[in-house]
Design an enzyme around this catalytic site. Structure first.
Site, short mmCIF file in Angstrom:
data_model
loop_
_atom_site.label_atom_id
_atom_site.label_comp_id
_atom_site.label_asym_id
_atom_site.label_seq_id
_atom_site.Cartn_x
_atom_site.Cartn_y
_atom_site.Cartn_z
N ASP A 60 18.99 10.99 -3.06
CA ASP A 60 17.87 10.25 -3.63
C ASP A 60 17.48 11.02 -4.88
O ASP A 60 16.97 12.14 -4.79
CB ASP A 60 16.71 10.20 -2.64
CG ASP A 60 15.54 9.36 -3.15
OD1 ASP A 60 15.40 9.21 -4.39
OD2 ASP A 60 14.75 8.88 -2.33
N SER A 138 20.30 1.31 -21.64
CA SER A 138 20.34 -0.15 -21.58
C SER A 138 19.91 -0.72 -22.93
O SER A 138 19.11 -0.11 -23.64
CB SER A 138 19.40 -0.66 -20.49
OG SER A 138 19.17 -2.06 -20.61
N TYR A 151 10.84 -1.65 -16.91
CA TYR A 151 12.26 -1.28 -16.92
C TYR A 151 12.69 -0.86 -18.32
O TYR A 151 13.33 0.19 -18.51
CB TYR A 151 13.12 -2.45 -16.44
CG TYR A 151 14.60 -2.14 -16.47
CD1 TYR A 151 15.18 -1.39 -15.45
CD2 TYR A 151 15.40 -2.60 -17.51
CE1 TYR A 151 16.53 -1.10 -15.48
CE2 TYR A 151 16.75 -2.31 -17.54
CZ TYR A 151 17.32 -1.56 -16.53
OH TYR A 151 18.66 -1.26 -16.56
N LYS A 155 14.07 2.87 -19.81
CA LYS A 155 15.33 3.09 -20.52
C LYS A 155 15.08 3.63 -21.93
O LYS A 155 15.92 4.36 -22.47
CB LYS A 155 16.13 1.78 -20.56
CG LYS A 155 16.65 1.36 -19.18
CD LYS A 155 17.50 2.46 -18.55
CE LYS A 155 18.07 2.07 -17.20
NZ LYS A 155 18.92 3.12 -16.61
#
Length: 261
Positions: A60, A138, A151, A155
């Site tokens: 993790d 991304s 998100y 990134k």
């Protein structure tokens, strides 16, 4: 000069499926010793079964102690050639439609996991000649997108961290790079990104193997004149990255707004 001419060792996070699994498979096929680590221990155990060069394990990325254990297990000689920070999560939708826990999970995994990996992996990479930290970024980092607010922000943080560490660690002979794909045909996009307007408007034109091949190229690329540490994946991503770099901010905002609506 070519930075690497023979198989080495590579540890990949989020290697149970999708992009991480494809990267692991690409390097295993070339004779590398590969660490496949994931929160889904059964998935990486299955992928590694019967393959002496594959070492699976539970990780993790949010837990620094698990990073220490994973690296000690995979790197008994204290060295690591490549560490791939691939593990990531996505929650898409209107910002206020995602609860605080959903936002926090993205930050903890996508940013905290990369920071933890960089911290724990640094001494192992430093001991290896031409060690590389490879972060999965991304195209969402190019400009903030509706329904991908947190998100994209995570990134963007990965993009900034990559730039900073590439400068900070270069005196130690380390390279820090990022891969920047647009939408890839993975569960993250097809399941967690369902209904995103930008996916409908731009399509999904990459598969995990495309990103894996890009990872292979960046690990083996020649050193040339100074250049960005980021490597776009796919023609569509390259076009968007170039366009966003030369377009005025108001035009980027207009385009992203239309693609996301």
């Amino acid at each position: 000069m070519i930075m690497r001419t023979r198989p080495g060792s590579i540890l990949v996070t989020g290697a149970g499926r999708g992009i991480g699994r494809s990267i692991a498979e690409r390097f295993l096929a070339a004779g590398w010793r590969v660490g496949l680590f994931d929160v889904d221990e059964a998935a990486v155990a299955g992928a590694a079964a019967g393959r002496p060069d594959a070492v699976p394990g539970l990780l993790d990325v949010r837990d620094p102690a698990q990073w220490v254990s994973a690296l000690e297990r995979f790197c008994p000689d204290g060295t690591l050639d490549v560490l791939v920070n691939n593990a990531g999560v996505l929650a898409s939708g209107p910002f206020t439609g995602i609860d605080a826990a959903g936002h926090r999970r993205q930050v903890d995994v996508n940013v905290g996991g990369v920071v933890n990996g960089a911290l724990a992996g640094h001494p192992y990479l430093r001991r290896a000649r031409h060690g590389m930290l490879l972060n999965l970024c991304s195209a969402s980092a190019l400009y903030g997108q509706p329904t991908l607010a947190t998100y994209g922000a995570t990134k963007a943080a990965v993009k900034s961290l990559t730039e900073a560490l590439d400068l900070e660690w270069r005196a130690e002979g380390l390279r820090v790079r990022s891969l920047v794909p647009l939408f890839v045909d993975t569960e993250m996009v097809t399941r967690d990104g369902q209904g995103m307007a930008s996916v409908a408007n731009l399509g999904v034109r990459l598969v995990p193997a495309d990103v894996a091949e890009a990872a292979w190229r960046v690990v083996h690329e020649r050193t040339r004149l100074p250049r960005s540490p980021h490597r776009t994946v796919g023609r569509q991503t390259r076009v968007l990255a170039v366009a966003s770099s030369v377009s005025p901010d108001w035009l980027n905002r207009l385009v992203v707004g239309r693609l996301g609506s």
